[in-house]
Design an enzyme around this catalytic site. Structure first.
Site, PDB file in Angstrom:
ATOM      1  N   LYS A  79      -9.516   3.464   8.867  1.00 10.16           N
ATOM      2  CA  LYS A  79      -9.507   4.028   7.510  1.00 10.16           C
ATOM      3  C   LYS A  79      -9.580   2.896   6.488  1.00 10.16           C
ATOM      4  O   LYS A  79      -8.708   2.028   6.467  1.00 10.16           O
ATOM      5  CB  LYS A  79      -8.204   4.811   7.268  1.00 10.16           C
ATOM      6  CG  LYS A  79      -8.221   5.553   5.940  1.00 10.16           C
ATOM      7  CD  LYS A  79      -6.858   6.018   5.488  1.00 10.16           C
ATOM      8  CE  LYS A  79      -6.242   5.141   4.426  1.00 10.16           C
ATOM      9  NZ  LYS A  79      -7.051   4.878   3.237  1.00 10.16           N
ATOM     10  N   GLU A 134       5.858  -9.860  -4.829  1.00  8.53           N
ATOM     11  CA  GLU A 134       4.461 -10.287  -4.684  1.00  8.53           C
ATOM     12  C   GLU A 134       3.741  -9.950  -5.993  1.00  8.53           C
ATOM     13  O   GLU A 134       3.660  -8.780  -6.366  1.00  8.53           O
ATOM     14  CB  GLU A 134       3.861  -9.500  -3.513  1.00  8.53           C
ATOM     15  CG  GLU A 134       2.569 -10.033  -3.019  1.00  8.53           C
ATOM     16  CD  GLU A 134       2.046  -9.244  -1.809  1.00  8.53           C
ATOM     17  OE1 GLU A 134       2.357  -8.042  -1.671  1.00  8.53           O
ATOM     18  OE2 GLU A 134       1.308  -9.842  -1.009  1.00  8.53           O
ATOM     19  N   CYS A 161      -3.031 -11.834   0.312  1.00  8.12           N
ATOM     20  CA  CYS A 161      -1.653 -11.830   0.820  1.00  8.12           C
ATOM     21  C   CYS A 161      -1.125 -13.242   1.012  1.00  8.12           C
ATOM     22  O   CYS A 161       0.080 -13.447   1.044  1.00  8.12           O
ATOM     23  CB  CYS A 161      -1.606 -11.069   2.138  1.00  8.12           C
ATOM     24  SG  CYS A 161      -2.798 -11.703   3.306  1.00  8.12           S
ATOM     25  N   GLU A 210       0.226  -6.498   9.427  1.00  5.62           N
ATOM     26  CA  GLU A 210      -0.080  -7.654   8.565  1.00  5.62           C
ATOM     27  C   GLU A 210       0.275  -7.224   7.149  1.00  5.62           C
ATOM     28  O   GLU A 210      -0.466  -6.469   6.527  1.00  5.62           O
ATOM     29  CB  GLU A 210      -1.574  -8.018   8.663  1.00  5.62           C
ATOM     30  CG  GLU A 210      -2.013  -8.475  10.035  1.00  5.62           C
ATOM     31  CD  GLU A 210      -1.541  -9.883  10.367  1.00  5.62           C
ATOM     32  OE1 GLU A 210      -1.013 -10.571   9.485  1.00  5.62           O
ATOM     33  OE2 GLU A 210      -1.692 -10.286  11.533  1.00  5.62           O
TER      34      GLU A 210
HETATM   35  P1  NAP Z   1      -1.246  -0.476   0.471  1.00  4.04           P
HETATM   36  O1  NAP Z   1      -0.978   0.289  -0.760  1.00  4.04           O
HETATM   37  O2  NAP Z   1      -0.181  -0.626   1.470  1.00  4.04           O
HETATM   38  O3  NAP Z   1      -2.557   0.166   1.120  1.00  4.04           O
HETATM   39  C1  NAP Z   1      -3.112  -0.352   2.285  1.00  4.04           C
HETATM   40  C2  NAP Z   1      -3.791   0.752   3.039  1.00  4.04           C
HETATM   41  O4  NAP Z   1      -2.804   1.697   3.437  1.00  4.04           O
HETATM   42  C3  NAP Z   1      -4.832   1.508   2.230  1.00  4.04           C
HETATM   43  O5  NAP Z   1      -5.912   1.823   3.075  1.00  4.04           O
HETATM   44  C4  NAP Z   1      -4.083   2.771   1.855  1.00  4.04           C
HETATM   45  O6  NAP Z   1      -4.922   3.881   1.651  1.00  4.04           O
HETATM   46  C5  NAP Z   1      -3.290   2.975   3.117  1.00  4.04           C
HETATM   47  N1  NAP Z   1      -2.193   3.935   3.033  1.00  4.04           N
HETATM   48  C6  NAP Z   1      -1.329   4.153   2.043  1.00  4.04           C
HETATM   49  N2  NAP Z   1      -0.478   5.166   2.385  1.00  4.04           N
HETATM   50  C7  NAP Z   1      -0.836   5.580   3.628  1.00  4.04           C
HETATM   51  C8  NAP Z   1      -0.379   6.578   4.524  1.00  4.04           C
HETATM   52  N3  NAP Z   1       0.650   7.376   4.240  1.00  4.04           N
HETATM   53  N4  NAP Z   1      -1.014   6.714   5.705  1.00  4.04           N
HETATM   54  C9  NAP Z   1      -2.061   5.934   6.037  1.00  4.04           C
HETATM   55  N5  NAP Z   1      -2.542   4.987   5.219  1.00  4.04           N
HETATM   56  C10 NAP Z   1      -1.929   4.791   4.042  1.00  4.04           C
HETATM   57  O7  NAP Z   1      -1.690  -1.988   0.130  1.00  4.04           O
HETATM   58  P2  NAP Z   1      -2.794  -2.452  -0.889  1.00  4.04           P
HETATM   59  O8  NAP Z   1      -2.203  -2.464  -2.238  1.00  4.04           O
HETATM   60  O9  NAP Z   1      -4.058  -1.721  -0.664  1.00  4.04           O
HETATM   61  O10 NAP Z   1      -3.055  -3.937  -0.358  1.00  4.04           O
HETATM   62  C11 NAP Z   1      -2.353  -5.011  -0.813  1.00  4.04           C
HETATM   63  C12 NAP Z   1      -1.250  -5.396   0.167  1.00  4.04           C
HETATM   64  O11 NAP Z   1      -1.835  -5.771   1.407  1.00  4.04           O
HETATM   65  C13 NAP Z   1      -0.493  -6.598  -0.312  1.00  4.04           C
HETATM   66  O12 NAP Z   1       0.874  -6.408  -0.105  1.00  4.04           O
HETATM   67  C14 NAP Z   1      -1.033  -7.713   0.577  1.00  4.04           C
HETATM   68  O13 NAP Z   1      -0.142  -8.790   0.715  1.00  4.04           O
HETATM   69  C15 NAP Z   1      -1.268  -6.996   1.854  1.00  4.04           C
HETATM   70  N6  NAP Z   1      -2.213  -7.721   2.706  1.00  4.04           N
HETATM   71  C16 NAP Z   1      -1.742  -8.354   3.818  1.00  4.04           C
HETATM   72  C17 NAP Z   1      -2.603  -9.080   4.614  1.00  4.04           C
HETATM   73  C18 NAP Z   1      -2.096  -9.786   5.837  1.00  4.04           C
HETATM   74  O14 NAP Z   1      -2.923 -10.175   6.669  1.00  4.04           O
HETATM   75  N7  NAP Z   1      -0.797  -9.962   6.009  1.00  4.04           N
HETATM   76  C19 NAP Z   1      -3.965  -9.162   4.293  1.00  4.04           C
HETATM   77  C20 NAP Z   1      -4.421  -8.507   3.146  1.00  4.04           C
HETATM   78  C21 NAP Z   1      -3.519  -7.792   2.363  1.00  4.04           C
HETATM   79  P3  NAP Z   1      -5.383   4.335   0.186  1.00  4.04           P
HETATM   80  O15 NAP Z   1      -6.150   3.217  -0.373  1.00  4.04           O
HETATM   81  O16 NAP Z   1      -6.245   5.498   0.475  1.00  4.04           O
HETATM   82  O17 NAP Z   1      -4.158   4.646  -0.579  1.00  4.04           O
END
Ligand code: NAP
Length: 488
Positions: A182, A389, A292, A258
């Protein structure tokens, strides 16, 4: 948008399930917007739990046949996919810049980085070895083999819309798993374009399905509860990651997480300050602060604090904020207006508690979602910018006195993804690297991520490693087989 692409058929707006491009059962779509202009780029199919279940069921069938093929056969298809991605870098980069906002140079870099995971694991899949164990009985022999976990479900974020897919599906497909993925709702087009190329490379139907949706919950609920899914891999925020990991315990799925970071960049007084300023700026402002492993807290030893701030201001002064499609832009917008407002709130909190804006500080003046690269001085550890963050182009610069204090400040967070330090003292570089609680440390280097390294965090930044020879481990089960009655 199609007019900008050499190959307009890379622009896919339907879901890709079991090798077919399909609309949502409900017919629902959701808009994808350009963060630089707010223009609607495309309407994409918004699937739900039922379509996700069908994708998982198709993956179960496809996976069995895929696992039965040799690693060489799987590798040949993956290499073809890698080649097609590299042949289409320009179109894929344009799609990414339009939906994600990062400047074209960064998008091209991400596409090459994304392909590198396919190429690397196409080879690494050939090197999945087992073990032989000496046993207490002379008539028996024990071996362990490693087999694909089976069907994998993946959820990825918007900040690296292509690489976060390939870092997961590269190893999964190479070792014989199938995947249902997804994308984030802000950036589905990049992942769908990669699926189009996988299809052209001859990846059999059902092995990689893509389920975009405006409503993440029903898709996530199906992925985390369906017993066919044996492994769930997530990249995103710690808050959502914890919630989904908890859902996976019901069926005891393996998980890789991650999650978020709060990276310190520690600048000691013996550092090369020019290199430290360039490095800190590269780490902080890349992708407009939305990675991240971006520098979140810059910790500078008190004797060189003022000089470092001046040098950082000099570097930031060379940046040009603008639409990522303009080749002269060095930094693009943030992903949404809501993201801009969240980042502004953190800056307002710091200023209300005594921080000074040493550079930038302008939110929205250059376009609805543009933030001028900002530097905050006079910041303290009770401010939100120390604890949370930031995920935007804001660099708070903290002061420390001693090495011990720097280590304590770096560790004063629930996160543990990446950290950086600048020093010319070899002993200190070892002491500090070993003393800080992070999954990855860059010493006089901020460009630490590549296919070759085990990428991942500790503490609440997650578990599991992606990339390197270790990257296959998360997609393999170990099976012990005891051969008895072998004779004396
Ligand atoms: P997010 O809000 O957690 O969203 C990430 C993904 O999760 C999106 O595809 C989102 O879908 C999905 N999601 C949300 N609620 C869900 C649910 N109930 N069931 C299934 N999927 C769900 O994070 P973000 O704001 O997009 O990304 C930024 C974060 O990612 C930051 O905290 C960053 O540090 C972290 N990150 C970590 C790494 C690593 O390798 N450690 C790499 C890149 C980013 P929708 O978009 O449809 O809501």
């Amino acid at each position: 948008m199609k007019d900008l692409l050499k190959d307009p058929t890379l622009l896919r707006t339907q879901a890709y399930i079991n090798g077919e491009w399909v609309d949502a059962d409900s017919g629902e779509t959701f808009p994808v917007r350009n963060p630089a202009t707010q223009e609607v780029l495309a309407e994409v199919a918004s699937v739900g739990g039922a379509e996700t279940r069908r994708a998982i069921e198709a993956a179960e069938v496809a996976q069995k046949a895929w696992a039965a093929r040799t690693a060489m056969e799987r590798s040949a298809i993956l290499r073809k996919w890698n080649d097609l991605i590299l042949e289409n870098v320009e179109d894929l980069a344009i799609i990414m810049t339009l939906e994600q906002g990062k400047v074209l140079a960064e998008s091209r870099g991400e596409i090459v980085y994304a392909a590198s995971f396919i190429e690397w694991f196409a080879e690494e899949g050939k090197r999945v070895y087992g073990d032989v164990f000496p046993l207490p009985q002379s008539t028996s022999r024990g071996v362990a083999i490693r087999q694909p976990v089976g069907v994998v479900a993946a959820v990825t974020p918007w900040n690296f819309p292509s690489a976060m897919l390939t870092r997961k599906c590269g190893p999964a497909l190479a070792v014989g798993c199938a995947m249902v993925a997804k994308p984030a709702h802000e950036t589905p087009l990049s992942m769908l374009a990669l699926a189009e190329l996988a299809d052209r490379a001859g990846l059999p139907a059902g092995l990689l399905s893509i389920v975009p949706g405006a409503h993440a919950k029903p898709i996530g609920d199906e992925m985390c509860s369906n017993p066919i899914v044996r492994k769930f891999t997530f990249t995103g925020s710690t808050r959502i990651g914890k919630m989904l990991a908890a859902q996976c315990t019901e069926t005891m799925k393996r998980t890789s997480m991650e999650l978020g970071g709060n990276a310190p960049v520690i600048v000691f007084d013996d550092a090369d300050l020019d290199k430290a300023a360039v490095g800190a700026a590269a780490s902080k402002y890349r992708n407009s602060g939305q990675t991240c492993i971006c520098a979140n807290r810059i910790l500078v030893q008190e004797g060189v604090y003022d000089e470092f701030v001046e040098k950082l201001k000099g570097v930031v002064g060379t940046f040009k904020i603008g639409d990522g499609m303009d080749e002269s832009s060095t930094h693009g917008p943030v992903i949404t207006r809501k993201a801009l407002e969240d980042i502004k709130e953190m800056v307002d909190d710091a200023v209300a508690h005594g921080a000074e804006i040493a550079a930038g500080g302008d939110f929205g003046a250059e376009g609805e979602q543009f933030i001028q690269p900002t530097i905050l001085c006079n910041v303290t550890d009770d401010m939100r910018v120390f604890k949370e963050e930031i995920f935007g182009p804001v660099a708070p610069i903290f002061k420390f006195k001693t090495e011990e204090e720097a280590i304590a400040m770096a560790n004063d967070t629930e996160f543990g993804l990446a950290a950086y330090l600048f020093t010319r003292d070899q002993g200190r570089s070892w002491r500090v690297s070993e003393g800080i609680e992070y999954g990855m440390v860059g010493v006089n280097e901020v460009l630490i991520s590549s296919t070759f390294i085990p990428f991942g965090g500790i503490k609440e930044s997650g578990q599991g490693r992606e990339g390197s020879s270790y990257g296959v481990d998360d997609y393999l089960e170990m099976k012990y087989i005891c051969f008895g009655d072998l004779g004396a």
